[in-house]
Enzyme design. Structure first.
Site, PDB file in Angstrom:
ATOM      1  N   THR A  35       0.819  -1.219   0.000  1.00  0.00           N
ATOM      2  CA  THR A  35       0.000   0.000   0.000  1.00  0.00           C
ATOM      3  C   THR A  35       0.849   1.264   0.000  1.00  0.00           C
ATOM      4  O   THR A  35       0.307   2.358  -0.140  1.00  0.00           O
ATOM      5  CB  THR A  35      -0.921   0.025   1.233  1.00  0.00           C
ATOM      6  OG1 THR A  35      -0.123   0.053   2.413  1.00  0.00           O
ATOM      7  CG2 THR A  35      -1.852  -1.175   1.246  1.00  0.00           C
ATOM      8  N   HIS A  50      12.336  -3.762   2.356  1.00  0.00           N
ATOM      9  CA  HIS A  50      11.266  -4.744   2.549  1.00  0.00           C
ATOM     10  C   HIS A  50      11.337  -5.827   1.476  1.00  0.00           C
ATOM     11  O   HIS A  50      11.120  -7.010   1.768  1.00  0.00           O
ATOM     12  CB  HIS A  50       9.891  -4.067   2.531  1.00  0.00           C
ATOM     13  CG  HIS A  50       9.392  -3.688   3.884  1.00  0.00           C
ATOM     14  ND1 HIS A  50       8.596  -4.513   4.630  1.00  0.00           N
ATOM     15  CD2 HIS A  50       9.577  -2.574   4.619  1.00  0.00           C
ATOM     16  CE1 HIS A  50       8.306  -3.926   5.775  1.00  0.00           C
ATOM     17  NE2 HIS A  50       8.891  -2.740   5.789  1.00  0.00           N
TER      18      HIS A  50
END
Length: 178
Positions: A35, A50
């Site tokens: 998101t 990430h």
């Protein structure tokens, strides 16, 4: 709602790593619903970190606003990780959308899922009262959002200092889905 897990905690608490490992326990293909949006170089670096942490084997869907659409499109494609709900909320509020109406749609989508979904969120209300009205609105909306998601989730886990604490349900993937 045994297929829905909410993972919460503070910044850099280890919640994303816990959520990734929890999702792997299902033994299904892995789908990452991102998101976040990279508006600056520092955020680009966070997103890259990430990706490295997750490693290979993830199908990534980037969806900063239409979370319902992403959940619908990926249902049946494997176990999904939504990272993160507080960034999604920020995106919705920044777009000047009705966050409560958007959240209701997400909750309806979660209730309809046939494949597992793990949602990562942040605990943002544990500190001092923010000075600006916008920051207070966001803090309050985040807390309310987390409560609403926790209510439909079969599992809720708080991660602090890299350690998980199960608040609701079981932190393990159901044997019937593994």
């Amino acid at each position: 709602m045994d297929k829905i897990t909410l993972v919460t905690g503070g910044a850099k608490s280890g919640k994303s790593l816990f959520a990734e490992n929890h999702l792997r326990a299902y033994g299904l293909p892995l789908v990452y619903i991102a998101t976040s949006q990279a508006f600056d170089p520092e955020m680009e670096d966070r997103i890259a970190a990430h990706r490295v942490q997750r490693g290979d084997g993830w199908d990534t869907v980037e969806e900063p606003l239409d979370l319902c659409g992403a959940l619908k499109r990926t249902d049946g494609a494997g176990a999904r990780l939504v990272d993160c709900m507080t960034l999604w909320l920020s995106n919705v509020m920044h777009a000047e959308r009705d966050w409560q109406a958007e959240l209701e749609k997400v909750l309806d989508s979660l209730r309809a899922q046939s494949s597992p979904v793990v949602l990562v969120t942040n605990e943002v209300g544990g500190g001092i009262v923010p000075m600006s009205a916008l920051a207070r609105r966001y803090r309050d909306a985040s807390g309310l959002m987390n409560q609403r998601i926790a209510a439909v989730a079969g599992h809720v886990v708080l991660v602090s200092c890299g350690l998980p604490l199960t608040l609701k349900g079981s932190a393990q993937a159901p044997a019937s889905l593994a």
